[in-house]
Design an enzyme around this catalytic site. Structure first.
Site, PDB file in Angstrom:
ATOM      1  CG  HIS A 209     -10.272  17.548  -5.892  1.00  0.00           C
ATOM      2  ND1 HIS A 209     -10.824  17.669  -4.386  1.00  0.00           N
ATOM      3  CD2 HIS A 209     -11.184  18.174  -7.212  1.00  0.00           C
ATOM      4  CE1 HIS A 209     -11.855  17.952  -4.646  1.00  0.00           C
ATOM      5  NE2 HIS A 209     -12.335  17.806  -5.855  1.00  0.00           N
ATOM      6  CG  ASN A 212      -8.492  22.007  -2.981  1.00  0.00           C
ATOM      7  OD1 ASN A 212      -6.956  21.247  -4.579  1.00  0.00           O
ATOM      8  ND2 ASN A 212      -8.179  22.378  -3.064  1.00  0.00           N
ATOM      9  CG  HIS A 244      -7.844  24.418  -7.412  1.00  0.00           C
ATOM     10  ND1 HIS A 244      -8.446  25.075  -8.412  1.00  0.00           N
ATOM     11  CD2 HIS A 244      -9.042  23.491  -6.795  1.00  0.00           C
ATOM     12  CE1 HIS A 244      -9.193  24.515  -8.541  1.00  0.00           C
ATOM     13  NE2 HIS A 244     -10.285  23.805  -7.512  1.00  0.00           N
ATOM     14  CG  ASP A 267     -11.367  20.044 -10.581  1.00  0.00           C
ATOM     15  OD1 ASP A 267     -12.166  19.637 -11.179  1.00  0.00           O
ATOM     16  OD2 ASP A 267     -11.361  20.572  -9.498  1.00  0.00           O
TER      17      ASP A 267
END
Length: 378
Positions: A209, A212, A244, A267
Protein backbone atom coordinates in the site's frame (compact mmCIF):
# COMPACT_ATOMS: atom_id res chain seq x y z
CA UNK A 1 -20.73 -27.86 -20.08
CA UNK A 2 -20.70 -25.14 -22.73
CA UNK A 3 -22.19 -21.66 -22.50
CA UNK A 4 -22.06 -18.66 -24.85
CA UNK A 5 -22.42 -15.15 -23.49
CA UNK A 6 -23.72 -12.88 -26.23
CA UNK A 7 -24.63 -9.22 -26.72
CA UNK A 8 -21.82 -8.11 -24.42
CA UNK A 9 -19.28 -5.34 -24.32
CA UNK A 10 -16.18 -7.43 -23.79
CA UNK A 11 -13.20 -5.72 -22.17
CA UNK A 12 -9.95 -7.35 -23.36
CA UNK A 13 -6.32 -6.20 -23.29
CA UNK A 14 -6.89 -4.90 -26.82
CA UNK A 15 -9.86 -2.71 -25.87
CA UNK A 16 -13.65 -2.83 -25.57
CA UNK A 17 -15.73 -4.42 -28.32
CA UNK A 18 -19.30 -5.55 -28.88
CA UNK A 19 -19.18 -9.30 -29.01
CA UNK A 20 -19.49 -12.69 -27.36
CA UNK A 21 -17.50 -15.44 -25.71
CA UNK A 22 -17.89 -19.16 -25.23
CA UNK A 23 -16.96 -21.13 -22.14
CA UNK A 24 -16.41 -24.88 -21.98
CA UNK A 25 -15.38 -26.87 -18.91
CA UNK A 26 -14.53 -23.71 -17.02
CA UNK A 27 -12.28 -22.23 -19.72
CA UNK A 28 -12.75 -19.51 -22.31
CA UNK A 29 -12.70 -21.20 -25.72
CA UNK A 30 -13.77 -18.40 -28.08
CA UNK A 31 -13.87 -14.60 -27.97
CA UNK A 32 -15.62 -12.99 -30.92
CA UNK A 33 -16.86 -9.67 -32.23
CA UNK A 34 -20.37 -8.81 -33.32
CA UNK A 35 -23.27 -11.24 -33.11
CA UNK A 36 -22.70 -14.69 -31.64
CA UNK A 37 -22.73 -17.53 -34.20
CA UNK A 38 -25.44 -19.38 -32.31
CA UNK A 39 -27.85 -19.12 -29.36
CA UNK A 40 -26.47 -17.86 -26.10
CA UNK A 41 -27.22 -16.01 -22.88
CA UNK A 42 -27.73 -12.35 -23.81
CA UNK A 43 -26.10 -9.90 -21.42
CA UNK A 44 -28.07 -7.01 -22.85
CA UNK A 45 -25.06 -4.91 -23.72
CA UNK A 46 -23.48 -5.13 -20.27
CA UNK A 47 -19.71 -5.05 -19.85
CA UNK A 48 -17.80 -8.26 -19.19
CA UNK A 49 -14.42 -7.98 -17.44
CA UNK A 50 -12.12 -10.63 -15.96
CA UNK A 51 -12.61 -11.50 -12.31
CA UNK A 52 -10.80 -9.20 -9.92
CA UNK A 53 -7.61 -10.40 -8.22
CA UNK A 54 -7.02 -9.05 -4.71
CA UNK A 55 -3.54 -9.76 -3.38
CA UNK A 56 -4.07 -7.99 -0.04
CA UNK A 57 -7.24 -8.50 2.01
CA UNK A 58 -7.73 -9.20 5.71
CA UNK A 59 -11.46 -9.79 5.97
CA UNK A 60 -15.07 -8.89 5.36
CA UNK A 61 -18.65 -9.92 6.19
CA UNK A 62 -17.71 -9.69 9.87
CA UNK A 63 -15.00 -12.32 9.44
CA UNK A 64 -11.23 -12.13 9.49
CA UNK A 65 -8.44 -14.11 7.88
CA UNK A 66 -6.04 -13.45 10.82
CA UNK A 67 -8.37 -15.40 13.11
CA UNK A 68 -7.38 -18.57 11.26
CA UNK A 69 -11.01 -19.73 11.51
CA UNK A 70 -11.86 -21.56 8.29
CA UNK A 71 -15.57 -20.77 8.41
CA UNK A 72 -14.79 -17.09 8.84
CA UNK A 73 -12.37 -17.31 5.92
CA UNK A 74 -15.06 -18.89 3.73
CA UNK A 75 -17.42 -16.07 4.68
CA UNK A 76 -14.79 -13.47 3.79
CA UNK A 77 -14.12 -15.06 0.42
CA UNK A 78 -17.84 -15.28 -0.35
CA UNK A 79 -18.39 -11.60 0.43
CA UNK A 80 -15.59 -10.50 -1.85
CA UNK A 81 -16.66 -12.96 -4.56
CA UNK A 82 -20.08 -11.32 -4.59
CA UNK A 83 -18.26 -8.07 -5.39
CA UNK A 84 -16.33 -9.62 -8.27
CA UNK A 85 -13.14 -10.86 -6.61
CA UNK A 86 -12.63 -14.37 -7.97
CA UNK A 87 -9.02 -14.70 -6.76
CA UNK A 88 -8.07 -13.59 -3.25
CA UNK A 89 -4.99 -13.81 -1.05
CA UNK A 90 -5.57 -14.03 2.70
CA UNK A 91 -3.54 -11.41 4.56
CA UNK A 92 -2.56 -11.92 8.18
CA UNK A 93 -1.35 -9.28 10.66
CA UNK A 94 1.37 -9.19 13.29
CA UNK A 95 0.86 -11.87 15.94
CA UNK A 96 2.84 -14.35 17.99
CA UNK A 97 4.68 -17.15 16.21
CA UNK A 98 2.17 -19.71 17.47
CA UNK A 99 -0.80 -17.65 16.27
CA UNK A 100 0.73 -17.07 12.84
CA UNK A 101 1.66 -20.74 12.52
CA UNK A 102 -1.86 -21.84 13.42
CA UNK A 103 -3.52 -19.38 11.02
CA UNK A 104 -1.12 -20.18 8.16
CA UNK A 105 -1.77 -23.92 8.56
CA UNK A 106 -5.55 -23.50 8.66
CA UNK A 107 -5.62 -21.20 5.64
CA UNK A 108 -3.30 -23.53 3.72
CA UNK A 109 -6.14 -26.06 3.77
CA UNK A 110 -8.35 -23.54 1.95
CA UNK A 111 -5.58 -22.84 -0.55
CA UNK A 112 -5.44 -26.55 -1.31
CA UNK A 113 -9.23 -26.51 -1.75
CA UNK A 114 -8.85 -23.71 -4.32
CA UNK A 115 -10.76 -21.12 -2.29
CA UNK A 116 -7.71 -18.95 -1.59
CA UNK A 117 -4.74 -18.06 -3.81
CA UNK A 118 -2.25 -17.95 -0.95
CA UNK A 119 -1.38 -16.39 2.38
CA UNK A 120 0.24 -13.00 2.91
CA UNK A 121 2.23 -12.33 6.07
CA UNK A 122 1.92 -8.59 6.70
CA UNK A 123 4.30 -8.41 9.63
CA UNK A 124 5.60 -9.14 12.18
CA UNK A 125 8.86 -7.73 10.77
CA UNK A 126 7.74 -4.13 10.42
CA UNK A 127 8.67 -0.74 11.86
CA UNK A 128 7.27 0.38 15.21
CA UNK A 129 7.27 3.92 13.86
CA UNK A 130 5.05 2.90 10.92
CA UNK A 131 3.13 -0.07 12.31
CA UNK A 132 -0.33 1.40 11.77
CA UNK A 133 -2.94 -1.04 13.06
CA UNK A 134 -0.42 -3.72 14.04
CA UNK A 135 0.22 -4.44 17.72
CA UNK A 136 3.58 -2.74 18.47
CA UNK A 137 4.22 -5.09 21.39
CA UNK A 138 4.40 -8.05 19.00
CA UNK A 139 6.75 -6.54 16.43
CA UNK A 140 10.18 -8.10 16.12
CA UNK A 141 13.29 -8.11 13.98
CA UNK A 142 13.23 -10.27 10.87
CA UNK A 143 14.24 -13.84 11.57
CA UNK A 144 15.07 -16.34 8.86
CA UNK A 145 14.58 -19.13 11.39
CA UNK A 146 11.07 -18.03 12.35
CA UNK A 147 10.16 -17.32 8.74
CA UNK A 148 11.22 -20.86 7.83
CA UNK A 149 8.85 -22.19 10.50
CA UNK A 150 6.02 -20.16 9.03
CA UNK A 151 6.82 -21.45 5.56
CA UNK A 152 6.53 -25.03 6.84
CA UNK A 153 3.19 -24.24 8.48
CA UNK A 154 1.93 -22.76 5.21
CA UNK A 155 2.89 -25.89 3.24
CA UNK A 156 3.94 -23.95 0.14
CA UNK A 157 1.03 -21.49 0.25
CA UNK A 158 2.80 -18.48 1.77
CA UNK A 159 2.75 -16.15 -1.25
CA UNK A 160 3.93 -12.84 0.16
CA UNK A 161 5.81 -11.35 3.11
CA UNK A 162 5.68 -7.65 3.97
CA UNK A 163 8.60 -6.33 5.98
CA UNK A 164 10.60 -3.16 6.64
CA UNK A 165 13.89 -3.08 4.74
CA UNK A 166 15.73 -1.04 7.38
CA UNK A 167 15.41 -3.60 10.18
CA UNK A 168 18.37 -5.80 11.18
CA UNK A 169 18.10 -9.12 9.36
CA UNK A 170 15.63 -7.78 6.78
CA UNK A 171 17.85 -8.23 3.75
CA UNK A 172 18.67 -11.84 4.62
CA UNK A 173 14.97 -12.54 5.19
CA UNK A 174 14.07 -10.97 1.84
CA UNK A 175 16.62 -13.22 0.14
CA UNK A 176 15.22 -16.25 1.96
CA UNK A 177 11.69 -15.35 0.87
CA UNK A 178 12.69 -14.99 -2.77
CA UNK A 179 14.63 -18.27 -2.64
CA UNK A 180 11.39 -19.95 -1.52
CA UNK A 181 9.24 -18.34 -4.24
CA UNK A 182 7.64 -15.94 -1.76
CA UNK A 183 7.05 -12.37 -2.91
CA UNK A 184 9.03 -9.95 -0.73
CA UNK A 185 7.02 -6.76 -0.24
CA UNK A 186 8.41 -3.59 1.31
CA UNK A 187 6.10 -1.65 3.58
CA UNK A 188 5.17 -0.51 7.08
CA UNK A 189 8.66 0.90 6.92
CA UNK A 190 10.57 3.93 8.16
CA UNK A 191 13.39 3.32 5.67
CA UNK A 192 15.08 6.12 3.80
CA UNK A 193 15.71 6.13 0.06
CA UNK A 194 19.01 4.26 0.24
CA UNK A 195 17.74 1.60 2.64
CA UNK A 196 14.77 0.98 0.38
CA UNK A 197 17.08 0.56 -2.61
CA UNK A 198 18.97 -2.11 -0.66
CA UNK A 199 15.68 -3.90 0.00
CA UNK A 200 14.86 -3.84 -3.70
CA UNK A 201 18.31 -5.12 -4.64
CA UNK A 202 17.86 -7.98 -2.15
CA UNK A 203 14.68 -8.98 -3.97
CA UNK A 204 11.85 -6.74 -2.76
CA UNK A 205 9.40 -6.53 -5.66
CA UNK A 206 6.13 -5.16 -4.25
CA UNK A 207 5.35 -1.92 -2.42
CA UNK A 208 2.76 -2.66 0.26
CA UNK A 209 0.00 0.00 0.00
CA UNK A 210 2.24 2.73 -1.39
CA UNK A 211 2.13 6.04 0.52
CA UNK A 212 0.54 4.45 3.59
CA UNK A 213 2.65 3.44 6.60
CA UNK A 214 5.86 4.95 5.21
CA UNK A 215 7.60 8.36 5.24
CA UNK A 216 6.04 10.86 2.82
CA UNK A 217 7.64 11.97 -0.43
CA UNK A 218 9.89 15.01 0.08
CA UNK A 219 12.00 16.87 -2.45
CA UNK A 220 15.15 16.79 -0.27
CA UNK A 221 14.46 13.44 1.36
CA UNK A 222 12.79 11.21 -1.25
CA UNK A 223 12.39 8.27 1.10
CA UNK A 224 10.90 4.92 0.13
CA UNK A 225 8.15 6.26 -2.14
CA UNK A 226 10.56 7.59 -4.74
CA UNK A 227 12.70 4.44 -4.61
CA UNK A 228 9.69 2.16 -5.04
CA UNK A 229 8.09 4.20 -7.80
CA UNK A 230 11.17 4.62 -9.94
CA UNK A 231 12.36 1.00 -9.99
CA UNK A 232 10.91 -1.03 -12.87
CA UNK A 233 11.22 -4.22 -10.81
CA UNK A 234 8.68 -3.05 -8.21
CA UNK A 235 4.90 -3.37 -8.44
CA UNK A 236 2.99 -0.87 -6.32
CA UNK A 237 -0.16 -1.56 -4.33
CA UNK A 238 -2.73 1.23 -3.94
CA UNK A 239 -5.86 1.35 -1.76
CA UNK A 240 -8.35 3.23 -3.93
CA UNK A 241 -11.09 3.99 -1.40
CA UNK A 242 -10.78 7.78 -1.35
CA UNK A 243 -9.54 7.61 2.25
CA UNK A 244 -6.09 6.05 2.07
CA UNK A 245 -4.92 7.96 -1.02
CA UNK A 246 -6.16 11.16 -2.69
CA UNK A 247 -7.15 10.67 -6.36
CA UNK A 248 -4.41 13.10 -7.43
CA UNK A 249 -1.79 10.94 -5.73
CA UNK A 250 -3.36 7.86 -7.30
CA UNK A 251 -2.89 9.48 -10.71
CA UNK A 252 0.69 10.48 -9.87
CA UNK A 253 1.64 6.92 -8.92
CA UNK A 254 -0.16 5.47 -11.92
CA UNK A 255 1.47 7.93 -14.32
CA UNK A 256 4.91 6.87 -13.05
CA UNK A 257 4.39 3.12 -12.66
CA UNK A 258 1.81 2.53 -15.40
CA UNK A 259 -0.68 -0.34 -15.59
CA UNK A 260 2.01 -2.99 -15.74
CA UNK A 261 3.36 -2.06 -12.30
CA UNK A 262 0.20 -0.93 -10.48
CA UNK A 263 -2.29 -3.09 -8.58
CA UNK A 264 -5.37 -2.04 -6.69
CA UNK A 265 -5.96 -3.83 -3.40
CA UNK A 266 -8.73 -3.61 -0.82
CA UNK A 267 -6.72 -4.04 2.41
CA UNK A 268 -10.22 -4.88 3.64
CA UNK A 269 -10.92 -5.85 7.22
CA UNK A 270 -13.93 -7.49 8.87
CA UNK A 271 -16.25 -4.51 8.38
CA UNK A 272 -16.22 -4.76 4.56
CA UNK A 273 -19.79 -5.44 3.50
CA UNK A 274 -21.00 -4.56 6.98
CA UNK A 275 -22.12 -1.42 8.81
CA UNK A 276 -20.37 0.90 11.22
CA UNK A 277 -19.38 -0.58 14.56
CA UNK A 278 -16.52 -2.16 16.49
CA UNK A 279 -14.53 -5.00 14.93
CA UNK A 280 -11.31 -6.92 15.48
CA UNK A 281 -8.18 -6.92 13.32
CA UNK A 282 -5.98 -9.58 14.83
CA UNK A 283 -5.60 -8.52 18.47
CA UNK A 284 -6.48 -4.87 17.75
CA UNK A 285 -9.85 -3.20 18.31
CA UNK A 286 -11.11 -1.19 15.34
CA UNK A 287 -13.93 1.35 15.20
CA UNK A 288 -15.69 1.92 11.88
CA UNK A 289 -17.41 5.29 11.51
CA UNK A 290 -18.95 6.37 8.19
CA UNK A 291 -17.24 3.39 6.56
CA UNK A 292 -13.74 4.42 7.70
CA UNK A 293 -11.84 1.96 9.90
CA UNK A 294 -9.50 3.32 12.58
CA UNK A 295 -7.92 1.93 15.71
CA UNK A 296 -10.24 2.46 18.66
CA UNK A 297 -9.93 5.93 20.12
CA UNK A 298 -9.32 7.74 16.84
CA UNK A 299 -6.00 6.11 16.00
CA UNK A 300 -4.40 5.00 12.74
CA UNK A 301 -6.35 3.88 9.70
CA UNK A 302 -6.91 0.17 10.24
CA UNK A 303 -7.44 -1.39 6.85
CA UNK A 304 -10.53 -0.52 4.84
CA UNK A 305 -14.14 -1.45 4.17
CA UNK A 306 -13.41 -1.49 0.44
CA UNK A 307 -14.42 -4.11 -2.12
CA UNK A 308 -12.74 -4.47 -5.50
CA UNK A 309 -15.78 -3.44 -7.53
CA UNK A 310 -15.73 -0.08 -5.76
CA UNK A 311 -11.98 0.26 -6.33
CA UNK A 312 -12.51 -0.53 -10.02
CA UNK A 313 -15.36 1.95 -10.35
CA UNK A 314 -13.40 4.70 -8.62
CA UNK A 315 -10.43 4.05 -10.91
CA UNK A 316 -12.61 4.87 -13.89
CA UNK A 317 -14.86 7.55 -12.44
CA UNK A 318 -12.51 9.40 -10.06
CA UNK A 319 -9.00 8.63 -11.27
CA UNK A 320 -9.88 8.81 -14.96
CA UNK A 321 -8.62 5.44 -16.21
CA UNK A 322 -10.10 3.70 -19.24
CA UNK A 323 -11.89 0.38 -18.76
CA UNK A 324 -8.94 -1.65 -20.17
CA UNK A 325 -6.55 0.23 -17.86
CA UNK A 326 -8.77 -0.40 -14.84
CA UNK A 327 -9.00 -4.08 -15.79
CA UNK A 328 -5.23 -4.35 -16.02
CA UNK A 329 -4.63 -3.03 -12.51
CA UNK A 330 -7.44 -5.01 -10.88
CA UNK A 331 -6.97 -8.31 -12.73
CA UNK A 332 -4.01 -8.85 -15.04
CA UNK A 333 -1.18 -7.13 -13.15
CA UNK A 334 -2.06 -8.69 -9.78
CA UNK A 335 -2.33 -12.06 -11.55
CA UNK A 336 1.20 -11.48 -12.86
CA UNK A 337 2.42 -10.67 -9.35
CA UNK A 338 1.09 -14.04 -8.20
CA UNK A 339 2.53 -15.85 -11.21
CA UNK A 340 -0.97 -16.76 -12.41
CA UNK A 341 -1.29 -14.63 -15.54
CA UNK A 342 -1.16 -17.65 -17.84
CA UNK A 343 -4.35 -18.86 -16.20
CA UNK A 344 -6.35 -15.76 -15.33
CA UNK A 345 -6.42 -11.95 -15.33
CA UNK A 346 -7.76 -11.28 -18.83
CA UNK A 347 -10.51 -12.42 -21.17
CA UNK A 348 -8.38 -14.57 -23.46
CA UNK A 349 -8.84 -17.96 -25.08
CA UNK A 350 -7.55 -20.74 -22.85
CA UNK A 351 -7.81 -18.81 -19.61
CA UNK A 352 -10.06 -19.66 -16.71
CA UNK A 353 -13.61 -18.37 -17.04
CA UNK A 354 -13.50 -16.00 -14.07
CA UNK A 355 -15.74 -13.13 -15.18
CA UNK A 356 -17.63 -10.13 -13.84
CA UNK A 357 -20.66 -8.65 -15.59
CA UNK A 358 -21.00 -4.89 -15.01
CA UNK A 359 -23.81 -2.45 -15.72
CA UNK A 360 -23.30 0.88 -17.49
CA UNK A 361 -22.70 2.38 -14.03
CA UNK A 362 -20.06 -0.32 -13.39
CA UNK A 363 -22.14 -2.02 -10.72
CA UNK A 364 -21.76 -5.80 -10.42
CA UNK A 365 -24.55 -7.60 -12.25
CA UNK A 366 -23.13 -11.13 -12.28
CA UNK A 367 -20.04 -13.10 -11.25
CA UNK A 368 -18.66 -16.32 -12.75
CA UNK A 369 -15.86 -18.37 -11.19
CA UNK A 370 -14.34 -21.38 -12.94
CA UNK A 371 -17.16 -21.27 -15.48
CA UNK A 372 -19.95 -21.38 -12.88
CA UNK A 373 -22.16 -18.48 -11.89
CA UNK A 374 -21.65 -17.59 -8.22
CA UNK A 375 -23.93 -14.61 -8.81
CA UNK A 376 -26.31 -15.11 -11.74
CA UNK A 377 -26.59 -12.11 -14.10
CA UNK A 378 -29.50 -9.85 -13.33
Amino acid sequence: MSITLSDARVVTPEGVHEGWLTIEDGRITHVGRGAAPGPGLSLGGRHVVPGFVDIHSHGGAGGSFPSGDQEEARRVAALHAAHGTTTIVASLVTATTNELTRAASALADLCEDGLLAGVHLEGPYISKARCGAHNPALLREPSVREFTELLKAGRGHIRMLTLAAELPGALDTIREAVANDVIAALGHSDADYEQTLLGIEAGGSVATHLYNAMPPLHHRDPGPIAALLEDERVTIELVNDGVHVHPAMMRLAYDVAGPGRTVLITDAMAAAGMGDGVYGLGPMRVEVVDGVARLAGGGSIAGSTLTMDVAFRRAVQQVGLSLPEAVEITSLTPAKVLGLADDLGSISVGKRADLVVLTDDLEVSGVMRHGNWTTAPR
